[in-house]
Design a protein around this motif. Structure first.
Motif: not given
Lengths: 389, 389
Positions: B285, B261-262, A255-258, A253, B287, B283, B281, B269
């Motif tokens: 950084e 969730h990774l 926002d850096g989430s996976v 995603f 993933p 970011r 939103l 985050l």
């Protein structure tokens, strides 16, 4: 008490078809079979029909259909023959869900009918989306049909996207086990036999899919499917090697989430979820025990050594009839390899050649796409002498 | 254009508070600060207030509050002192979101006020849910407040549960990095110093949390939080060691599916997601790059060697005031360790003793729970000679 869902199963005698019947048999108060269809396995479908008592059975081959009619007619089960029969099962008014597990591009016409009829489509068959994804997605939006994936990667992506917003998705990563030859060098790859190709390390599948898994064309075709199933731009799709086949795919995603979906490699799970969605039903197999596994491994894909993923990307970007050409050329090349006419390592070159010479059309209709499919097959068969030793 | 959300930030000068301001500063058209609160860091909060221009600043310590008032009063910013001031920020009518990042059980009263006022609560502070989870959850249901987690594990669980049904959840697995001493044997554990305990391998946090991470009490407290945040029975909660701190938690479903969730270990985050939810939103950084990482490792938790998780389970099962007693005893023991009065390996024994002798009450009110907290602290201080060498 939830309502019983009525299922029309196309391709009931293949591997996915049989596993679908396993799932249905586990939940007799949730699912029932209203139609079964296959190409030619008369004995098998007669036995399935006696067990699951559908109202309609379709067998493509006329002779096999006749045998099924003799056996099942007296039991009050209608048997129809030919592709019209399969299509009749796909649009059966009493079916809530159509499971499409037909092999090859042959699945496109019945899938098209199921989508036109507004059915929930549990789609195992890769080729319909690969060849005609743009048409199927547009038609589903019109008819109210929903297309739910029945393979571990796309089911993983579907499950990872639940409750998420489309505009939050940055990238989708399909995992690939790497197939039977992931550890061979290039010289050894040239010498592998069909028997070796059919021994897949984790998944038990049909011969075409198993060879596609060894060339990684399987993953290329899955990229094309994912593009249409999840409305993704081609640049948002990628592949990562993951030997254990536990992480079935991941969504990144913005926002850096996976979010990732993990499960034992067992096709009955994505089959069951496509049938039960939005519910989940219990299964006896436990989830993977990570502490016992100890580690999950990931590797980048070597695009030089496994060119089929790159070829699929080219076909996605060219659009129109290009994915149909890619798929047709791959079907021909795999068939030649299985008949020991070409070495394993010749498959990507044949697909690349077909893509290069194919005159890409817009692909405005199923007919145009199927014509492109035929044209590529004919072109390759005519020039076969150049490839076949 | 999305509306600007107004944020009241409790604990603005701590690590989570500062990172929350980082996030707010990155999205000036999405978030604005309407209140800032801290315990005693006058210079820091004055500088924050000059940058973010809240309407209200609260400083618990009277002298520090006076300094802040002198500096900020002329700039038109109200400054209030004492716990009443913090509570005033928590229930500020203009705040859409209250971020609670106060250290220790001190956070319970302002959190209670925010929940009573029906705010969206972005909760970093563990103790309010640990001590009074049953009351907070019931009050949130009444007032319409929503409690969003601000730590990587619970944010991971929250994100893994999006779009899923409560009845489909089978088990929640919290990942634990294992803390600073995961590779020490028992003899070496007895000799570790506070300085060693404060060097956490992946996360940069305050001293209390870092020691809790080394004893794994952190994970025990998180189990209690998860129980209330996600309405889980105690038997549905477990812990798995995962050194890389990339998989932040996992949810197992009844069909054998697992959603995980990774993300990079970066507190901004989960902070950002608690503020932006249901949106995400962007970011800077990226993933985690799994192919570059190569592997993710998992190990079972050795409950003999790390007894704090088991103690937390006992407290969950006892219910009522037991988690408050667990938490109070742990705060006392960690404080003693940081002041070099007891060895690191004595922490679990002190907590176990307190749980054993504590007379578990129903825990019907915040007052009763805070009284239990005080009673355990007094009991331990009185008997300190038995522990302190």
């Amino acid at each position: 008490m939830a309502a019983v869902k009525s299922i029309s199963l196309l391709g009931s005698t293949g591997s996915i078809g049989q596993q679908t019947l396993d799932v249905v048999a586990s939940f007799p108060d949730r699912f029932r079979i209203v139609a079964l269809a296959c190409r030619s396995s008369a004995e098998e479908i007669i036995s399935q029909a006696r067990r699951f008592l559908p109202q309609l059975v379709a067998v493509e081959e006329r002779e096999a259909a006749e045998r099924a009619r003799e056996a099942l007619g007296p039991e009050g089960i209608d048997v129809v023959a030919g592709w019209q029969g399969i299509t009749q099962c796909a649009a059966l008014p009493d079916a809530d869900i159509v499971v499409a597990a037909v092999a090859g591009v042959a699945g496109l016409l019945p899938v098209w009918e199921a989508v036109r009829a507004g059915k929930r489509l549990a789609l195992s068959n890769k080729e319909p989306l690969v060849v005609a994804g743009h048409l199927l997605v547009a038609e589903a939006a019109r008819s109210g049909s929903s297309i739910l994936p029945v393979d571990s990667e796309h089911s993983a992506i579907f499950q990872s996207l639940l409750g998420q917003r489309q505009e939050s998705v940055a990238r989708v990563l399909l995992t690939a086990s790497g197939g039977a030859f992931r550890d061979l060098d290039e010289a050894a790859l040239g010498r592998v036999t069909p028997q070796q190709a059919l021994a897949h390390p984790t998944w038990k599948m049909g011969p075409k899919v198993t060879v596609d898994s060894a060339t990684l064309m399987n993953k290329g075709l899955e990229l094309i499917e994912a593009r249409w199933l999840f409305d993704l731009r081609p640049g948002m799709l990628d592949v990562v090697l993951h030997r254990e086949s536990i992480v079935h795919s991941l969504v990144e995603f913005i926002d850096g989430s996976v979010i990732a979906h993990l499960a034992q490699p067992d096709m009955r799970l994505p089959i069951q979820f496509a049938l039960s969605y939005p519910e989940r039903l219990p299964r006896r197999e436990p989830p993977p025990d990570l502490a016992e596994l100890g580690a999950l491994h990931f590797e980048p894909l070597d695009g030089q050594r496994w060119p089929c993923v790159g070829l699929a990307r080219k076909a996605i970007e060219a659009g129109g009839t290009a994915p149909a050409a890619l798929n047709a050329a791959n079907e021909v090349a795999v068939e030649w390899f299985l008949r020991e006419k070409i070495p394993f390592s010749a498959i990507p070159g044949i697909v690349e050649h077909a893509l290069t010479v194919h005159d890409v059309g817009v692909g405005e209709s199923v007919e145009e796409l199927l014509a492109a499919d035929r044209q590529v097959r004919e072109m390759l068969e005519k020039g076969a002498a150049a490839w076949i030793s």
